[in-house]
Design a protein around this motif. Sequence first.
Motif, PDB file in Angstrom:
ATOM      1  N   HIS A  50       0.813  -1.218   0.000  1.00  0.00           N
ATOM      2  CA  HIS A  50       0.000   0.000   0.000  1.00  0.00           C
ATOM      3  C   HIS A  50       0.852   1.276   0.000  1.00  0.00           C
ATOM      4  CE1 HIS A  50      -3.615  -2.328   0.592  1.00  0.00           C
ATOM      5  NE2 HIS A  50      -3.112  -2.900   1.671  1.00  0.00           N
ATOM      6  N   PHE A  51       2.143   1.130   0.188  1.00  0.00           N
ATOM      7  CA  PHE A  51       3.032   2.285   0.261  1.00  0.00           C
ATOM      8  C   PHE A  51       4.190   2.142  -0.717  1.00  0.00           C
ATOM      9  CE2 PHE A  51       0.986   2.076   4.360  1.00  0.00           C
ATOM     10  CZ  PHE A  51       0.773   3.399   4.709  1.00  0.00           C
ATOM     11  N   ARG A  52       4.713   3.279  -1.145  1.00  0.00           N
ATOM     12  CA  ARG A  52       5.959   3.294  -1.895  1.00  0.00           C
ATOM     13  C   ARG A  52       6.746   4.527  -1.480  1.00  0.00           C
ATOM     14  NH1 ARG A  52       6.123   7.063  -5.840  1.00  0.00           N
ATOM     15  NH2 ARG A  52       4.132   7.977  -6.534  1.00  0.00           N
ATOM     16  N   LEU A  53       8.074   4.412  -1.529  1.00  0.00           N
ATOM     17  CA  LEU A  53       8.903   5.561  -1.183  1.00  0.00           C
ATOM     18  C   LEU A  53       8.678   6.673  -2.199  1.00  0.00           C
ATOM     19  CD1 LEU A  53      12.414   4.240  -0.045  1.00  0.00           C
ATOM     20  CD2 LEU A  53      10.904   5.784   1.217  1.00  0.00           C
ATOM     21  N   ALA A  54       8.445   7.870  -1.709  1.00  0.00           N
ATOM     22  CA  ALA A  54       8.234   9.000  -2.613  1.00  0.00           C
ATOM     23  C   ALA A  54       9.503   9.306  -3.392  1.00  0.00           C
ATOM     24  CB  ALA A  54       7.782  10.221  -1.826  1.00  0.00           C
ATOM     25  N   PHE A  55      10.660   9.061  -2.765  1.00  0.00           N
ATOM     26  CA  PHE A  55      11.951   9.320  -3.399  1.00  0.00           C
ATOM     27  C   PHE A  55      12.894   8.163  -3.090  1.00  0.00           C
ATOM     28  CE2 PHE A  55      10.101  13.294  -1.767  1.00  0.00           C
ATOM     29  CZ  PHE A  55       9.834  13.934  -2.972  1.00  0.00           C
ATOM     30  N   ASP A  56      13.517   7.638  -4.100  1.00  0.00           N
ATOM     31  CA  ASP A  56      14.461   6.530  -3.907  1.00  0.00           C
ATOM     32  C   ASP A  56      15.825   7.108  -3.539  1.00  0.00           C
ATOM     33  OD1 ASP A  56      15.644   4.075  -3.800  1.00  0.00           O
ATOM     34  OD2 ASP A  56      15.845   3.831  -5.974  1.00  0.00           O
ATOM     35  N   LYS A  57      15.890   7.634  -2.331  1.00  0.00           N
ATOM     36  CA  LYS A  57      17.098   8.307  -1.871  1.00  0.00           C
ATOM     37  C   LYS A  57      17.412   7.834  -0.446  1.00  0.00           C
ATOM     38  CE  LYS A  57      17.666  11.395  -5.325  1.00  0.00           C
ATOM     39  NZ  LYS A  57      16.547  11.020  -6.186  1.00  0.00           N
ATOM     40  N   PRO A  58      18.676   7.937  -0.024  1.00  0.00           N
ATOM     41  CA  PRO A  58      19.022   7.537   1.348  1.00  0.00           C
ATOM     42  C   PRO A  58      18.364   8.448   2.373  1.00  0.00           C
ATOM     43  CG  PRO A  58      20.881   8.650   0.302  1.00  0.00           C
ATOM     44  CD  PRO A  58      19.864   8.419  -0.776  1.00  0.00           C
ATOM     45  N   PHE A  59      17.941   7.864   3.496  1.00  0.00           N
ATOM     46  CA  PHE A  59      17.343   8.658   4.567  1.00  0.00           C
ATOM     47  C   PHE A  59      17.903   8.185   5.907  1.00  0.00           C
ATOM     48  CE2 PHE A  59      14.480   5.033   3.922  1.00  0.00           C
ATOM     49  CZ  PHE A  59      14.222   4.601   5.218  1.00  0.00           C
ATOM     50  N   PHE A  60      17.647   8.966   6.934  1.00  0.00           N
ATOM     51  CA  PHE A  60      18.192   8.643   8.253  1.00  0.00           C
ATOM     52  C   PHE A  60      17.096   8.085   9.167  1.00  0.00           C
ATOM     53  CE2 PHE A  60      20.143   9.607  12.434  1.00  0.00           C
ATOM     54  CZ  PHE A  60      21.287   8.870  12.268  1.00  0.00           C
ATOM     55  N   ASN A  61      16.399   8.927   9.886  1.00  0.00           N
ATOM     56  CA  ASN A  61      15.327   8.424  10.754  1.00  0.00           C
ATOM     57  C   ASN A  61      13.953   8.963  10.352  1.00  0.00           C
ATOM     58  OD1 ASN A  61      15.903  11.109  11.786  1.00  0.00           O
ATOM     59  ND2 ASN A  61      14.671  10.555  13.570  1.00  0.00           N
ATOM     60  N   GLU A  62      13.883   9.532   9.161  1.00  0.00           N
ATOM     61  CA  GLU A  62      12.640  10.124   8.678  1.00  0.00           C
ATOM     62  C   GLU A  62      12.548   9.866   7.180  1.00  0.00           C
ATOM     63  OE1 GLU A  62      10.252  14.240   9.746  1.00  0.00           O
ATOM     64  OE2 GLU A  62      12.426  14.294   9.611  1.00  0.00           O
ATOM     65  N   PHE A  63      11.362   9.544   6.705  1.00  0.00           N
ATOM     66  CA  PHE A  63      11.209   9.221   5.285  1.00  0.00           C
ATOM     67  C   PHE A  63       9.820   9.619   4.809  1.00  0.00           C
ATOM     68  CE2 PHE A  63      10.123   5.576   7.892  1.00  0.00           C
ATOM     69  CZ  PHE A  63       8.925   5.126   7.370  1.00  0.00           C
ATOM     70  N   THR A  64       9.690   9.763   3.497  1.00  0.00           N
ATOM     71  CA  THR A  64       8.420  10.166   2.895  1.00  0.00           C
ATOM     72  C   THR A  64       7.881   9.030   2.039  1.00  0.00           C
ATOM     73  OG1 THR A  64       9.160  12.465   2.820  1.00  0.00           O
ATOM     74  CG2 THR A  64       7.277  11.894   1.450  1.00  0.00           C
ATOM     75  N   VAL A  65       6.623   8.665   2.272  1.00  0.00           N
ATOM     76  CA  VAL A  65       5.984   7.598   1.510  1.00  0.00           C
ATOM     77  C   VAL A  65       4.681   8.089   0.900  1.00  0.00           C
ATOM     78  CG1 VAL A  65       6.978   5.630   2.763  1.00  0.00           C
ATOM     79  CG2 VAL A  65       4.911   6.736   3.643  1.00  0.00           C
ATOM     80  N   SER A  66       4.301   7.461  -0.194  1.00  0.00           N
ATOM     81  CA  SER A  66       3.002   7.710  -0.826  1.00  0.00           C
ATOM     82  C   SER A  66       2.084   6.546  -0.499  1.00  0.00           C
ATOM     83  CB  SER A  66       3.158   7.858  -2.339  1.00  0.00           C
ATOM     84  OG  SER A  66       3.941   8.991  -2.657  1.00  0.00           O
ATOM     85  N   TYR A  67       0.856   6.844  -0.103  1.00  0.00           N
ATOM     86  CA  TYR A  67      -0.121   5.827   0.286  1.00  0.00           C
ATOM     87  C   TYR A  67      -1.145   5.677  -0.823  1.00  0.00           C
ATOM     88  CZ  TYR A  67      -3.778   3.624   3.173  1.00  0.00           C
ATOM     89  OH  TYR A  67      -4.747   2.784   3.689  1.00  0.00           O
ATOM     90  N   ASP A  68      -1.546   4.441  -1.116  1.00  0.00           N
ATOM     91  CA  ASP A  68      -2.468   4.224  -2.233  1.00  0.00           C
ATOM     92  C   ASP A  68      -3.937   4.388  -1.839  1.00  0.00           C
ATOM     93  OD1 ASP A  68      -3.044   1.956  -0.803  1.00  0.00           O
ATOM     94  OD2 ASP A  68      -2.379   0.525  -2.324  1.00  0.00           O
TER      95      ASP A  68
END
Length: 437
Positions: free
Chosen positions: A372-390
């Motif tokens: 149901h989710f995919r990473l909004a950006f295929d980039k390295p992250f630390f303790n926070e990330f952005t996802v898109s929800y379907d």
Amino acid sequence: MYKYFPHTEADLKAMMDVVGISSLDDLYAEVPAEVRFRGDYQLPEAMSELEVRQLFEQLGGQNRQLTCFAGYGVYDHYTPAIVPQLLQRSEFLTSYTPYQAEISQGTLHYIFEYQSMMAELTGMDISNASMYDGTTATAEAMMMAVAAGKKQGRVLVSGTVNPMTLGVLRTYALHRGIDLEVLPESDGVTLLADVKSRLAAGGVAGVIVQQPNVYGIIEDYTGFADACHDSKALFIMNSVAADLAVLKTPGEWGADIVVGDGQSLGIPMQFGGPYVGYLCCTEKLIRKMPGRIVGATKDNRGQRAFVLTLQAREQHIRRQKATSNICSNQSLMALFVTVYMAVMGRQGLKEAAMLSHAGAHYLCERLLSTGHFRLAFDKPFFNEFTVSYDGDACALQQKCLEAGIMAGVRIDGNRLVIAVTERRTKDEIDGLLSLIQ
């Protein structure tokens, strides 16, 4: 008259005679009648101490204690018990700006330690004695760049900087006559080529970026400092303080000024403040730095002593010509992060950061595995990330709220920025996941 009111009727009459009025109501004679409140204030009856305590306990009980997976500039980190205990000591709570060094050695000493720790954490030469918060610290850095650049009045800011910081920058720029240009993001990051093309147009005093950025991405700023310096512009980095225990420091990136909020260094979220802004820079910019700087010296007996030092006259007297009008120091929260860093130590800071990193990556992998989710950006992250929800992100957040979980920050449409700190246990993460699958 109440016994705790200092003025007697005779005192009040004497003062009114001096200003030429017959009653206190005359002080408000110029206030239009239509906007004056004529009713009774809805104040409760007098209470005993016990009743007051019970009332506030009842009010406090109305607050819902949520498990927080939201970040976006404010993070739910653990606070060692010793920190608030030390801050509650009267000599810290009641102290103000240490004008008189001879009676302010304790305050000056801890500010000096704060500066030393922040300079080491950021990899910079020097730190000031704290600022109000990370947004205004960033605005002060922008003004520093313009002051250092003299005739260069343009400042570039990355589109991946937190919108709250960007909003404060725009306000300061408007009233300072600074031309603030936002660099468009590309797939969640700032492009060096775009920075170079803007710099080539000339007149740029500084470039502001964020690390990690608003999406949680760890950007690669290789070449940014060189590009800025080749154009005689300053490279300014806004960083999450706690992440610098592990990430490459701004000093290593070649930054001239480093700013941000120290809230991630153990300060509770506490409904948005008070927090503490930090500002560090290279030695050559020390005369342009706003706020207080504490230095170590020796007194006439050869003993170590601390003093306020290296402050431009304009900061306090010719204020219209000052780089900044922040000439006071709100250092209680600087003491907070100083005690926190001293208690945690280098290893403790690293362990807390790595636990946050591990928890975020575990949660991200599990979210992606739901389909149901995919990473909004295929980039390295630390303790926070952005996802898109379907699905409906608002409905999902509401469902989680009803279960006592704050499931990230919705930034637009169905995109969520989710943060994990060392406080989040595996059971709490799995509890969030159980609401989604």
